[in-house]
Design an enzyme around this catalytic site. Sequence first.
Site, mmCIF file in Angstrom:
data_model
loop_
_atom_site.group_PDB
_atom_site.id
_atom_site.type_symbol
_atom_site.label_atom_id
_atom_site.label_comp_id
_atom_site.label_asym_id
_atom_site.label_seq_id
_atom_site.Cartn_x
_atom_site.Cartn_y
_atom_site.Cartn_z
ATOM 1 N N CYS A 8 67.481 -32.372 -7.967
ATOM 2 C CA CYS A 8 68.016 -31.132 -8.517
ATOM 3 C C CYS A 8 69.168 -31.421 -9.495
ATOM 4 O O CYS A 8 68.918 -31.978 -10.553
ATOM 5 C CB CYS A 8 68.393 -30.184 -7.385
ATOM 6 N N HIS B 30 64.437 -30.023 -3.407
ATOM 7 C CA HIS B 30 65.367 -30.619 -2.431
ATOM 8 C C HIS B 30 64.639 -31.339 -1.288
ATOM 9 O O HIS B 30 64.530 -30.783 -0.181
ATOM 10 C CB HIS B 30 66.276 -29.531 -1.858
ATOM 11 N N GLU C 255 65.623 -33.572 0.625
ATOM 12 C CA GLU C 255 66.519 -33.895 1.754
ATOM 13 C C GLU C 255 66.500 -32.794 2.804
ATOM 14 O O GLU C 255 66.996 -32.990 3.909
ATOM 15 C CB GLU C 255 67.947 -34.160 1.241
HETATM 16 N N1 GLN Z 1 71.643 -25.327 -11.206
HETATM 17 C C1 GLN Z 1 72.321 -26.523 -10.800
HETATM 18 C C2 GLN Z 1 72.790 -27.313 -12.022
HETATM 19 O O1 GLN Z 1 72.449 -26.963 -13.102
HETATM 20 C C3 GLN Z 1 71.432 -27.396 -9.937
HETATM 21 C C4 GLN Z 1 71.093 -26.685 -8.647
HETATM 22 C C5 GLN Z 1 70.922 -27.566 -7.463
HETATM 23 O O2 GLN Z 1 71.234 -28.769 -7.509
HETATM 24 N N2 GLN Z 1 70.477 -26.995 -6.370
HETATM 25 O O3 GLN Z 1 73.508 -28.241 -11.887
#
Ligand code: GLN
Length: 192
Positions: free
Chosen positions: A79, A171, A173
């Site tokens: 992410c 995610h 994890e």
């Molecule tokens: N929207 C976040 C970003 O741009 C990432 C979201 C997340 O890691 N759950 O950094």
Amino acid sequence: MVKVGVLALQGDYAAHAQALVAAGAEPVEARRLGDLEGLDALVIPGGESTVMGLLLQRFGLLEPLKDKLRAGMPVFGTCAGLILLAKEIEGRDQPRLGILDVAVRRNAYGTQIDSFRTRLGTSVPGVPEIEGIFIRAPRIIRAGPGVETLAFHGGFPVLVRQGLVFGASFHPELVPGAPLHRWFLETIHSER
Ligand code: GLN
């Protein structure tokens, strides 16, 4: 035991540490330069990529970490971690590591309330399916020729790998049994 650093400046690093334990590795929370020594690999968690990038700069970690990744340290970014690894962040010039040949669009799957779970088919050996948990997730809008895609959602790559640089827009994890952390560890073990 394999020692895997978890970048612990911000975000959901504690869940990654637990997933690494479940996958049979020893997690090490990494916050300072010295913490990066003696690691076999690194995980960069989800959170807020702008904040994490600024903290990497402020703590003098950005350039040393780039050097380590360029020298071949295996890394798994999820992410916000994927955003930090990306070469290109659409429309933004935020601090990043820039080691993975993809372009990402931040928050492309919507805001926090648009978060969702979905079954993803994968081509990861032994993991035909995984639950993808998307939280303000980035979309990979371009993947270079050296990037292998192991799962798609809606026609876009969501799990990629370029050598020993791994990235997920969701995610892994948060999934019981940490199958993708196992895959990461097995791959770096067999290919190093
Ligand atoms: N929207 C976040 C970003 O741009 C990432 C979201 C997340 O890691 N759950 O950094």
